[in-house]
Motif scaffolding. Structure first.
Motif, PDB file in Angstrom:
ATOM      1  N   MET A   1       4.574  -3.006  -7.412  1.00  0.00           N
ATOM      2  CA  MET A   1       3.837  -1.757  -7.225  1.00  0.00           C
ATOM      3  C   MET A   1       4.393  -0.622  -8.086  1.00  0.00           C
ATOM      4  N   GLY A   2       5.386  -0.919  -8.886  1.00  0.00           N
ATOM      5  CA  GLY A   2       5.875   0.092  -9.817  1.00  0.00           C
ATOM      6  C   GLY A   2       6.776   1.134  -9.189  1.00  0.00           C
TER       7      GLY A   2
ATOM      8  N   ASN B   1      -5.700  -2.245  -9.970  1.00  0.00           N
ATOM      9  CA  ASN B   1      -4.661  -1.831 -10.904  1.00  0.00           C
ATOM     10  C   ASN B   1      -3.556  -2.828 -11.174  1.00  0.00           C
ATOM     11  N   VAL B   2      -3.353  -3.773 -10.249  1.00  0.00           N
ATOM     12  CA  VAL B   2      -2.193  -4.647 -10.418  1.00  0.00           C
ATOM     13  C   VAL B   2      -2.663  -6.061 -10.713  1.00  0.00           C
TER      14      VAL B   2
ATOM     15  N   GLU C   1       0.841  -1.187   0.000  1.00  0.00           N
ATOM     16  CA  GLU C   1       0.000   0.000   0.000  1.00  0.00           C
ATOM     17  C   GLU C   1       0.878   1.239   0.000  1.00  0.00           C
ATOM     18  N   GLU C   2       1.904   1.216   0.816  1.00  0.00           N
ATOM     19  CA  GLU C   2       2.796   2.372   0.911  1.00  0.00           C
ATOM     20  C   GLU C   2       3.543   2.583  -0.387  1.00  0.00           C
ATOM     21  N   ASN C   3       3.987   1.474  -0.977  1.00  0.00           N
ATOM     22  CA  ASN C   3       4.709   1.602  -2.243  1.00  0.00           C
ATOM     23  C   ASN C   3       3.795   2.090  -3.366  1.00  0.00           C
ATOM     24  N   PHE C   4       2.587   1.551  -3.364  1.00  0.00           N
ATOM     25  CA  PHE C   4       1.644   1.957  -4.402  1.00  0.00           C
ATOM     26  C   PHE C   4       1.338   3.449  -4.268  1.00  0.00           C
TER      27      PHE C   4
END
Ligand SMILES: Cc1cc2nc3c(=O)[nH]c(=O)nc-3n(C[C@H](O)[C@H](O)[C@H](O)COP(=O)(O)O)c2cc1C
Ligand code: SF4
Ligand code: FES
Lengths: 684, 161, 437
Positions: free
Chosen positions: A485-486, A619-620, A324-327
């Protein structure tokens, strides 16, 4: 499958697979046969004699733990004869036992207490002097109190069979037999604490936990270990916002009951004296404690100003923070800060592997596969030290199913002891004929295989003509999640090409950016000087990078927040908040507050973990995992892409830290336990 | 550690006496023959044996602490073992043992200060029909009376001088 | 020189060479029918050898008395694994000292027995596990082995029969439990002498995880005679279900202690009176242990009509055991005897299983206290009870071996326990001393 065997236990007709032990057949049908030395998955001992039962046509009582079921067998587990045997077996066990339950760490969760309560006698007839020996300290984490030991040999077996370490043994004979460590008076081992965990009584106790609490005073929170990428479930025993112990006795999670030293004890960085508890702001060249409001305001202002000035941003994310944080971070970077300079420290070439597997199904192995598949090829890594769980699984597979293990590593590794072939170097291709003869294979490779090496490896695997699965070994608890997460300039979440140029990790570190935002990473750890005009760092500690920052925001650790992480095998699991630490906030919350201060929150959506995870699910690819699985503490595997990833492969950016058992990047430096065991000095 | 040529030869012969991959079988004989020469099972001997048969020192320790003839402490040059088990007991083996304690001024598993003698009360040694029996190192003495024991010990003492 | 004068009542089959000059040398052996049985067996089919052993009614001489031919027939014939012959020369059962003589006086008879066992199951290697205390016997055996190799009775293609056999001695290092067959195999593999879970039995999974014949020294020593003279001749020496002779070790309060070879079924009282020359100092018989300290003890009354064989002893709830006869006269303190026996088992318990480890240690302490005059009336029942709580519940028979004699002593000599109560000193003069370790 052979036909089930029909037998009778306590008058009930029961069906069990041939070869099932009577004790297990009973258990599968809700009939408890008490036992100390019997332990599923470990070799049989028949030493404690608690499981004696009556079997028709055999004159003597038989140990249910050694007798396999047979057609027509009639077993009785509750006759007066059996009850008497159990009662007096416990009397024997307690003769030399100190009966110090009131001051024993195990009190309340002790199998000897429970058995005595259920099957024992009220009082002992033993009035002689007891055998006594003083307590010994085997290592900073392992204490041994021989008089409490019932000699069930579980610890000896788990260390030998489970861990492959053989650090514990039995010395002397008769009533003075005693468990002994491998180096005279002390242990030199993995310090995993499995022996303590498996001990049914309070004989082996943990240096980190002993005399801290009674077990029933704790709250138990199952979350995911924050250290390596294997993704073990660790159940934190907490009380009053303090973590007192980690274990996994309920065997939930991908790891069953396994934990290494990091998962069991490595949580202790959370209350390190250097833990940041208030934001810091650079005033007149010095970092000073300020309120959250001041700090957030300073960041927001500077970010807005940089945007207004057309300055460039760089963002470095983490392989420890949640999905979540990375996204949220990459979205923040791309949509609010309008930059594609975003990256994290890559520790394995996941991108090339996924690209090379494009169009294929079922190609990624899970942790469970390591216990179930028939053959393994380990390339590069010293698995037992760098991926303790994966190594444990393969070892258990070998013991229980005689799996074949092929090892191609630069140096000697623990797997050599039971491998079919061990080669030094990189020439796995010479194993072609042997591997072709296997019925299936799992290939594990570390960062010494990247770029074209990975493509060649996949080509090799796919040419064997057998089902092959792969694992790209990565370093940290969410290394895999960070790419998914990109958090990379060339990739959006779900491996979609970003189509825009962007700076990589090292480039950002060395560029004259307008502002650099570092979340849970330590790019300046090797003495580099900061170049960016403005540096914001979110971290738990004043790392080398934080020391050079303009604003430092104290972050919560994995044990202090909710969210999800993805392990090396692509399995998503849920982090559950165990405790709150004063002053620190989860990174997601910090980012959300910055967005709010900047007036940009609406564009990014709500910053609660659940809400962000919903966005990830949308999205993923692959993250549409069933929520009940996650919510109940399960693991769900993702295959986040299945098609070509048309981006330039950058093997040069992949670099593993090769943390052993006693290291965990920067974080490991703040764990007292990891630094206290002598092995951390021996092996560094 | 360097072994005497005889012990070296003995160890090598032992290592060839068991099927391939089963060299661990030589452990107990190696420890006992090693002890015979060195006087006790020393740390060096443990390391040496462990190395030759490919096990850990802990594995050697587990085994050696199990067997009552293997000692970590040096015993005397003459190790006097008195049997007091049932057949010897019926012939006053226990009194013979007490007599030996007094005579040597030492107790169970102790050695005299000069390192000449050590004493051990042992279990049945397979001399039951010729009780009471003692062993001095590996030599059996049968139908032993306290007087005979005295003479034997005095003789050994003279030998030692 | 012999340890004791032979008795005219003996039937000397296994011990016939005892006392001959140079009886241990291969020349003496060859001059006296030596290795003829092996040559005969080498021309027989393996099944025929086993049938002959079955016909002899030979039962194991180590203590358990299992039919030897049957044991050999359990070895899987078509196993691809190598097979081994292991000799139990651990002789540690208190009261027993007979295997020693068989090895000292006639080692080649043992070697020949081993070779025949090897022929019967297609084994080509063997180990003689000798207790560590018997170092001089290892030297004698090694010398005999060297002679046999030199004269072509061991090694490759023995006497042109095409049969190969390698034989080794292996020393123990002080542990009674290593006489138990599976603990012996562990010890032979360089491990702690802890017994194995059975099944599988050694015949299937024995030494080095391979099929193995494991027998007592005396059992192997009987085999050459069986093959030479035929199983029937051997069987006829004994009683219907147990053939042959047994080396019997007379120990304790007896005028002529010694080892005597007697046919199975020999009357107990005749053994004491005529072979042993009666109880020492004209005393009366109080108690009798038929075959080592693991056997339940018999009272003088129970010895009436008893014979030295399996059935007679079983009908008296005891066992023939290993041949270690212990005779106790009327002055013997039975509490002290019980204590000494229990001290032995507590010292020798391997510690693996709870009831034996804890039970023997408890009883040792309890009996020590009791014998010192600090016992209470409830202790008497407790001694029996704790023993019964071990009985049949331990991992190996050592627990039973400790429990059985103790139970029998408490039951049959309860009055002596009563006599020790209330702080009274041990009533038996020569039992006043008690050294406890
Ligand atoms: C505790 C214990 C100790 C034993 N000690 C011996 C021994 O010293 N010598 C021996 O031959 N058998 C001994 N036995 C019996 C062996 O387990 C085994 O039955 C025997 O060696 C088989 O050989 P046999 O059939 O020729 O008697 C012992 C058994 C137990 C349970
Ligand atoms: S193996 Fe990895 S995830 Fe598991 S406990 Fe150890 S460090 Fe944590
Ligand atoms: S569980 Fe069966 S003996 Fe311990």
């Amino acid at each position: 499958m052979a036909d089930p065997v029909k037998l009778t236990i306590d008058g009930r007709e029961i069906h069990a697979a041939p070869g099932t032990l009577v004790i297990d057949a009973a258990k599968q049908n809700g009939i408890e046969v008490p036992a100390f030395c019997y332990y599923e998955g470990l070799t049989l001992q028949a030493a404690c004699r608690m499981c004696l039962v009556e079997i028709e046509k055999t004159p003597k009582l038989q140990t249910a733990c050694t007798v396999p079921v047979a057609e027509g067998m009639v077993v009785r587990t509750e006759t007066p004869q059996v009850a008497t045997a159990r009662k007096y077996m416990l009397e024997f066990l307690l003769t030399n036992h100190p009966l110090d339950c009131p001051v024993c760490d195990k009190g309340g969760e002790c199998e000897l207490q429970d058995m005595t309560f259920r099957y024992g006698v009220g009082e002992s007839r033993f009035t002689e002097e007891k055998v006594h020996t003083p307590e010994k300290q085997f290592s900073p984490v392992v204490f041994f109190d021989a008089p409490r030991c019932i000699l069930c040999y579980r610890c000896v077996r788990v260390c030998d069979e489970g861990l492959g370490v053989k650090a514990l043994g039995v010395i002397n004979r008769g009533v003075v037999s005693e468990i002994a460590p491998n180096h005279g008076d002390h242990l030199e081992c993995d310090e995993c604490g499995a022996c303590i965990d498996i001990c049914p009584v309070g004989a082996l106790t943990s240096g980190a936990y002993r005399y801290q609490t009674r077990p029933w005073e704790m709250t138990h929170v199952g979350t995911i270990c924050t250290h390596c990428a294997d993704g073990c479930k660790t159940t934190l025993g907490t009380r009053n916002d303090r973590i007192l112990r980690g274990n996994n006795r309920d065997r939930s999670g991908v790891n069953g009951e396994f934990l290494c030293i990091k998962g069991r004890y490595g949580f202790d960085f959370y209350d390190h004296p250097e833990r940041l508890q208030a934001p810091l702001l650079r005033v007149n060249g010095k970092l000073e404690e300020v309120s959250w409001a001041q700090a957030l305001n300073a960041v927001a202002q500077k970010f807005n100003q940089t945007l207004a000035d057309g300055g460039t941003f760089g963002v470095i994310g983490s392989n420890h923070t949640s999905n979540e944080e990375n996204f949220y971070l990459q979205k923040f970077a791309r949509e609010v800060l309008r930059t594609n300079h975003i990256d994290h420290h890559r520790t394995g070439d996941v991108v090339t592997l996924l690209d090379a597997l494009s169009g294929k199904e079922g190609k990624l192995a899970t942790v469970a596969d390591l216990y179930e598949r028939k053959a393994f090829l380990v390339l590069g890594a010293d698995l037992a030290l760098e991926h303790p769980l994966l190594s444990y699984q393969i070892r258990a597979n070998y013991r229980h199913h005689q799996a074949h293990i092929y090892v191609v590593t630069p140096g000697a590794v623990r797997e050599d002891h039971y491998s079919t072939v061990s080669l030094r170097g990189r020439d796995y291709a010479s194993l072609r004929d042997k591997l072709k003869a296997e019925s299936e294979l799992v290939v594990l490779f570390d960062d010494s295989y990247k770029g074209d090496d990975v493509r060649k490896l996949v080509e090799f695997g796919e040419s064997l003509g057998i089902p092959v699965k792969y694992i790209a070994l990565v370093d940290y608890s969410n290394s895999r999640g960070a790419v998914d997460m990109g958090v990379a300039p060339e990739l959006l979440p779900g491996y979609k090409p970003s189509g825009q140029p962007g700076m990589h990790y090292g480039e950002m570190r060395d560029a004259n950016l307008g502002a650099l935002w570092v979340v849970g990473a330590n790019p300046l750890k090797n003495g580099a000087q900061r170049k960016a005009g403005f540096l914001v760092v979110q971290d738990m500690f004043l790392t080398e990078t934080a020391q050079q920052a303009d604003v430092v925001l104290p972050a919560a650790s994995a044990y202090e927040k909710n969210g999800t992480v993805t392990n090396a095998t692509g399995e998503v699991q849920r982090l559950k908040r165990g405790i709150n630490t004063m002053g620190a906030k989860p990174d997601l919350e910090i980012m959300g507050f910055i967005a709010r201060e900047m007036g940009a929150a609406a564009a990014l959506g709500p910053w609660t973990p659940d809400a962000v995870f919903e966005q990830i699910r949308k999205n993923v690819r692959g993250y549409q995992v069933p929520l009940p699985v996650l919510m109940t503490g399960g693991a769900a595997q993702t295959m986040p892409v299945n098609g070509r990833i048309p981006v330039e492969s950058r093997p040069d950016l992949v670099h593993s830290d090769h943390n052993g058992l006693f290291a965990s990047g920067t974080l490991g430096r703040y764990s007292k336990v990891l630094n206290s065991v002598m092995e951390s000095r021996l092996r560094r | 550690m360097t072994l005497s040529p005889q012990l070296e030869a003995k160890f090598n012969k032992l290592l060839e006496s068991y099927p391939p991959g089963r060299q661990r079988s030589a452990m107990i004989p190696m420890l006992l023959y090693g002890q015979d020469e060195i006087g006790s099972v020393t740390d060096d001997l443990i390391e040496e044996v462990a190395g030759r048969i490919g096990v850990t020192a802990l594995q050697v320790n587990e085994v050696l602490s199990y067997y009552s003839m293997l000692h970590r402490k040096p015993m005397g040059k003459y190790h006097i073992q008195v049997c007091t088990n049932i057949s010897c007991l019926l012939h006053d083996g226990d009194k013979l043992y007490e007599h030996a304690c007094k005579k040597l001024g030492i107790g169970h598993k102790e050695a005299t200060a000069d390192g000449q003698f050590s004493l051990e009360e042992v279990e049945c040694m397979g001399a039951c029909s010729w009780a009471p029996a003692i062993q001095v190192n590996y030599d059996f003495h049968h139908f032993v009376t306290p007087e005979q024991l005295d003479r034997l010990l005095d003789g050994l003492k003279k030998n030692a001088v | 020189m012999l340890y004791n004068e032979p008795s005219p009542l003996e039937t000397r089959v296994l011990s016939r060479r005892f006392g001959k000059p140079n009886s241990a040398s291969i020349d003496t052996y060859l001059a006296d029918d030596g290795y003829k049985a092996f040559l005969k067996a080498s021309k027989m089919k393996p099944e025929e050898i086993i049938e002959e052993v079955k016909a002899s009614n030979l039962r194991g001489r180590g203590g358990a008395g299992f039919p030897t031919g049957m044991k050999w027939s359990f070895v899987p014939r078509n196993s691809p694994k190598p097979k081994y012959i292991v000799v139990n020369a651990d002789e540690s059962e208190p009261g027993t000292c007979k295997d020693r003589l068989l090895m000292e006086y006639d080692p080649h008879q043992l070697i020949e027995g081993i070779l025949i066992a090897g022929l019967s199951v297609d084994a080509h290697a063997g180990y003689i596990y000798v207790r560590g205390e018997y170092r001089y016997l290892i030297e004698i055996l090694d010398k005999a082995l060297a002679e046999a190799y030199q004269k072509g009775w061991l090694g490759k293609n023995i006497q042109g029969t095409g049969f190969d056999f390698e034989l080794y001695t292996h020393t123990g290092a002080g542990a009674y439990e290593c006489g138990e067959e599976s603990a012996l195999l562990e010890s032979l593999e360089g491990k702690r002498g802890v017994p194995r879970i059975r099944p599988p039995f050694p015949a299937v999974v024995g030494a080095f995880q391979c099929p193995t014949i494991l027998n007592n020294v005396e059992t192997y020593c009987a085999v050459p005679a069986i093959i030479r003279d035929g199983g029937k001749a051997f069987a006829d020496l004994g009683v219907p279900k147990a053939g042959g002779t047994k080396l019997t070790c007379l120990t304790g309060h007896i005028n002529k202690p010694g080892v005597y070879e007697l046919p199975l079924g020999f009357p107990v009282l005749k053994l004491i009176e005529e072979v042993g020359g009666g109880i020492r100092n004209g005393k009366k018989l109080k108690a009798f242990i038929p075959g080592g300290s693991s056997c339940p003890i018999l009272t003088a009354a129970e010895c009436e009509g008893a014979t030295m064989d399996y059935d007679s002893m079983a009908s008296r709830k005891s066992m023939l055991g290993s041949g270690g006869v212990v005779v106790m006269d009327e002055d013997t303190c039975m509490v002290k005897a019980a204590l000494r026996i229990m001290r032995f088992y507590a010292h020798e318990s391997c510690g693996w299983c709870i009831p034996c480890r804890e039970g023997t240690a408890w009883l040792r302490k309890l009996l020590t206290r009791f014998h010192q005059g600090m016992g209470t009336r409830t202790d008497i029942d407790l001694i029996g009870d704790v023993s019964r709580n071990m009985l049949g519940r331990t991992f190996c028979p050592l627990g039973d071996a400790a429990a059985l004699p103790t139970i029998s002593i408490v039951e049959k000599f309860r009055q002596e326990f009563e006599d020790h109560l209330d702080g009274k000193p041990c009533p038996f003069e020569h039992a006043r001393h008690m050294v406890t370790v």
